[in-house]
Design a protein around this motif. Structure first.
Motif, mmCIF file in Angstrom:
data_model
loop_
_atom_site.group_PDB
_atom_site.id
_atom_site.type_symbol
_atom_site.label_atom_id
_atom_site.label_comp_id
_atom_site.label_asym_id
_atom_site.label_seq_id
_atom_site.Cartn_x
_atom_site.Cartn_y
_atom_site.Cartn_z
ATOM 1 N N LEU A 1 -0.762 12.628 -10.237
ATOM 2 C CA LEU A 1 -0.463 11.157 -10.320
ATOM 3 C C LEU A 1 0.628 11.247 -9.322
ATOM 4 O O LEU A 1 1.701 12.000 -9.442
ATOM 5 C CB LEU A 1 -0.232 10.656 -11.549
ATOM 6 N N ILE A 2 0.771 9.919 -8.616
ATOM 7 C CA ILE A 2 2.091 9.661 -7.940
ATOM 8 C C ILE A 2 2.454 8.383 -8.539
ATOM 9 O O ILE A 2 1.542 7.542 -8.716
ATOM 10 C CB ILE A 2 1.947 9.343 -6.478
ATOM 11 N N HIS A 3 3.742 8.402 -9.176
ATOM 12 C CA HIS A 3 4.231 7.178 -9.672
ATOM 13 C C HIS A 3 5.450 6.632 -8.981
ATOM 14 O O HIS A 3 6.137 7.145 -8.719
ATOM 15 C CB HIS A 3 4.679 7.702 -11.115
ATOM 16 N N ILE A 4 5.210 5.282 -8.700
ATOM 17 C CA ILE A 4 6.462 4.783 -7.653
ATOM 18 C C ILE A 4 6.661 3.383 -8.481
ATOM 19 O O ILE A 4 6.105 2.816 -9.256
ATOM 20 C CB ILE A 4 5.708 4.245 -6.399
ATOM 21 N N ASN A 5 7.836 2.914 -8.223
ATOM 22 C CA ASN A 5 8.546 1.772 -8.803
ATOM 23 C C ASN A 5 8.698 0.568 -7.656
ATOM 24 O O ASN A 5 9.777 0.852 -7.304
ATOM 25 C CB ASN A 5 9.537 2.047 -9.808
ATOM 26 N N TYR B 1 -1.377 -2.120 -2.017
ATOM 27 C CA TYR B 1 -2.293 -1.371 -1.926
ATOM 28 C C TYR B 1 -2.186 -0.595 -0.738
ATOM 29 O O TYR B 1 -2.940 0.393 -0.406
ATOM 30 C CB TYR B 1 -3.589 -2.272 -1.723
ATOM 31 N N TRP B 2 -1.682 -1.192 0.330
ATOM 32 C CA TRP B 2 -1.361 -0.419 1.511
ATOM 33 C C TRP B 2 -0.501 0.777 1.405
ATOM 34 O O TRP B 2 -0.823 1.928 1.912
ATOM 35 C CB TRP B 2 -0.834 -1.287 2.661
ATOM 36 N N ILE B 3 0.464 0.618 0.636
ATOM 37 C CA ILE B 3 1.382 1.680 0.531
ATOM 38 C C ILE B 3 0.642 2.597 -0.532
ATOM 39 O O ILE B 3 0.885 4.011 -0.265
ATOM 40 C CB ILE B 3 2.552 1.186 -0.486
ATOM 41 N N GLY B 4 -0.097 2.311 -1.633
ATOM 42 C CA GLY B 4 -0.855 3.457 -2.279
ATOM 43 C C GLY B 4 -1.744 3.995 -1.501
ATOM 44 O O GLY B 4 -1.921 5.492 -1.655
ATOM 45 N N LYS B 5 -2.411 3.370 -0.524
ATOM 46 C CA LYS B 5 -3.281 4.336 0.462
ATOM 47 C C LYS B 5 -2.679 5.221 1.062
ATOM 48 O O LYS B 5 -3.252 6.514 1.274
ATOM 49 C CB LYS B 5 -4.098 3.083 1.174
ATOM 50 N N VAL B 6 -1.547 4.832 1.950
ATOM 51 C CA VAL B 6 -0.787 5.775 2.666
ATOM 52 C C VAL B 6 -0.300 6.903 1.875
ATOM 53 O O VAL B 6 -0.479 8.030 2.167
ATOM 54 C CB VAL B 6 0.356 5.139 3.241
ATOM 55 N N LEU B 7 0.168 6.701 0.617
ATOM 56 C CA LEU B 7 0.623 7.944 -0.217
ATOM 57 C C LEU B 7 -0.625 8.791 -0.548
ATOM 58 O O LEU B 7 -0.257 10.244 -0.607
ATOM 59 C CB LEU B 7 1.216 7.335 -1.394
ATOM 60 N N LEU B 8 -1.727 8.357 -0.866
ATOM 61 C CA LEU B 8 -2.946 9.126 -1.324
ATOM 62 C C LEU B 8 -3.257 9.864 -0.115
ATOM 63 O O LEU B 8 -3.655 10.806 -0.275
ATOM 64 C CB LEU B 8 -3.896 8.050 -1.998
ATOM 65 N N ASP B 9 -3.556 9.200 1.118
ATOM 66 C CA ASP B 9 -3.931 9.846 2.124
ATOM 67 C C ASP B 9 -3.101 11.080 2.469
ATOM 68 O O ASP B 9 -3.542 12.015 2.926
ATOM 69 C CB ASP B 9 -3.984 8.897 3.311
ATOM 70 N N LYS B 10 -1.942 10.935 2.600
ATOM 71 C CA LYS B 10 -0.771 12.041 2.874
ATOM 72 C C LYS B 10 -0.703 12.956 1.955
ATOM 73 O O LYS B 10 0.049 13.992 2.203
ATOM 74 C CB LYS B 10 0.423 11.369 3.199
ATOM 75 N N HIS B 11 -1.120 13.000 0.683
ATOM 76 C CA HIS B 11 -0.791 14.104 -0.460
ATOM 77 C C HIS B 11 -2.080 14.430 -1.121
ATOM 78 O O HIS B 11 -2.067 14.907 -2.029
ATOM 79 C CB HIS B 11 0.279 13.206 -1.610
ATOM 80 N N VAL C 1 -2.525 6.955 -7.323
ATOM 81 C CA VAL C 1 -1.207 6.352 -7.226
ATOM 82 C C VAL C 1 -1.106 5.029 -8.039
ATOM 83 O O VAL C 1 -1.824 4.362 -8.055
ATOM 84 C CB VAL C 1 -0.912 5.865 -5.774
ATOM 85 N N VAL C 2 0.184 5.194 -9.021
ATOM 86 C CA VAL C 2 0.065 4.033 -9.819
ATOM 87 C C VAL C 2 1.443 3.402 -9.632
ATOM 88 O O VAL C 2 2.584 4.076 -9.174
ATOM 89 C CB VAL C 2 0.035 4.342 -11.442
#
Length: 446
Positions: A148-152, A162-172, A179-180
């Motif tokens: 999991l990636i957890h951001i605040n 949702y855009w931020i989540g997609k980028v973090l998922l794509d890159k990791h 991503v939550v």
């Protein structure tokens, strides 16, 4: 990196900002394509390895992008990309000039056009392109918990979650599967908080992860138990402190009471088979016994699983009120050497459970708590005062370790001290009837 962000162009097209940008509105990958001219050298293919070694300090580097390319005009030669810096000309660097001046190198100074795509950009670069240009803080820092990636996210970034989540998922990927984003604050009795999936898998069991720390494996459900990967250093430090004291003392068995144990970040490495040492090496062998407790039934469940998975010896698990356990344990064992109280929001207040301490030895207590940074000027007296008020007596001395910077105004501390002898004379705490009744009921059920 950008003059006008993708999101700003989208707003202009729609006429006004949206409440939340849907994932299907994420720009096409070709939107991020760009070309750039780089300083480069054309060299004989057979000299590639030697040249890379000689000019390593001035070569272009970007993860997943090649530094050496085939020369489309001459298959016997290669193109070596150099660093691109707006302030200096890499061809003026003495290493490059010396290399070009040597006729034996058969090197030519050229410029080469490089195409940079979505796949070549890192998460920070992509986020700078999709978020408004006046964004104060790019959310490229995050906590990783297993898969999991957890951001605040700050409120102003929620429309782009949702855009931020997609980028973090794509890159990791593939290591990261979900991503939550944190929703609300840690206010529950069990130190959990709300969260929403903003990218990746949300299928049943998505929050069940495996974390590795201190050569131990921890299974946990991130939705129902507390885990903070940023505390890994503190877990390691305190485990080492206790292990060293146990070794130096040369006592047969060191007993630790972990009152707010969670899923076992202290208790498991202290008792895991690999950490107990070899009995054939008396100087290194450490025999540690831990009584680990957590009020959260889910934490208790995973604590037992982790004890089994890591082949923990001498680890006894409880699921009850911490104050009640302090009172009960004094009737069950002869000695406690260390007490761990890792509940930063309120651990000092739980020290009232030690009033009227009955065992022959007073243990070393390690209390985690939050404290204003302003208290650094008076040696964190506020944290000391909280401990003393709960104990009902004065601390003779305490060792204070700053665990981490929590916010601009708050630190997390670990206050370590010998339980004062004076606490024996303080009248013991009378626990509310509902605490003992709940414990009795649970015992009957079990």
């Amino acid at each position: 990196m950008h003059e006008t962000s993708v999101s700003e162009n989208h707003d202009k097209q729609e006429g006004k900002p949206q409440t939340c940008y849907p994932l299907d509105a994420f720009p096409s990958r070709t939107t991020f394509d760009e070309t750039s001219d780089f300083p480069a050298l054309s060299i004989p293919a057979k000299k590639t390895a030697e040249t890379r070694r000689l000019l390593s300090s001035v070569l272009f580097y970007r993860p997943k992008m090649k530094t050496v390319l085939e020369d489309p005009e001459d298959s016997s030669r290669r193109i070596l990309l150099l660093q691109k810096n707006s302030d200096t000309d890499v061809f003026e660097h003495e290493l490059v000039q010396s290399f070009l001046a040597d006729a034996n190198n058969d090197a030519r100074q050229i410029s080469h056009t490089v195409r940079i795509t979505y796949d070549d950009l890192d998460a920070d670069e992509l986020l700078r392109k999709i978020l408004p240009s006046d964004t104060k803080e790019i959310p490229s820092a995050f906590e990783t918990v297993g898969s999991l990636i957890h951001i605040n996210l700050r409120d102003e970034l929620l429309p782009y979650k949702y855009w931020i989540g997609k980028v973090l998922l794509d890159k990791h990927q593939p290591r990261i599967k979900t991503v939550v984003n944190k929703v609300g604050t840690i206010e529950t009795e069990y130190r959990t908080f709300g969260m929403e999936v903003i990218a990746g898998s949300s299928a049943k069991g998505w929050s069940e992860v495996t974390v590795k720390e201190e050569n131990c494996t921890f299974r946990l459900d991130f939705q129902t138990v507390y885990w903070n990967s940023r505390l890994g250093g503190e877990h390691r430090r305190l485990v080492n402190v206790i292990r060293k004291e146990a070794r130096d003392s040369q006592r047969e068995t060191t007993t630790v009471l972990d009152l707010m144990a969670g899923v076992g970040p202290f208790a498991v490495p202290l008792t895991a088979h690999m950490h107990q040492g070899s009995k054939s090496k008396a100087s290194s062998h450490v025999n540690i016994r831990v009584f680990a407790n957590d009020l959260n039934p889910e934490s208790f469940w995973y604590l037992q699983i982790n004890a089994t998975d890591n082949k923990c010896a001498n680890l006894v698990c409880f699921n009850k009120d911490a104050r009640l356990l302090v009172q009960e344990i004094q009737n069950q064992i002869e000695q406690v050497d260390h007490v761990i109280m890792n509940l930063p929001a309120s651990a000092p207040e739980f020290l009232d459970a030690f009033r009227g301490w009955k065992l022959s030895k007073c243990p070393v207590v390690h209390v985690h708590c939050f404290c204003p940074k302003s208290s650094e000027s008076d040696d964190h007296q506020e944290a000391i005062t909280r401990c003393e008020e709960a104990l009902g007596c004065t601390l003779q001395e305490a060792d204070i370790h700053i665990v981490r910077d929590v916010s601009p105004t708050k630190n997390m501390l670990c206050v370590s001290f010998h339980l004062p002898e004076a606490v024996r004379a303080v009248p013991p705490l009378d626990l509310p009837a509902e605490v003992t009744e709940s414990a009795n009921k649970k015992a009957r059920v079990e």
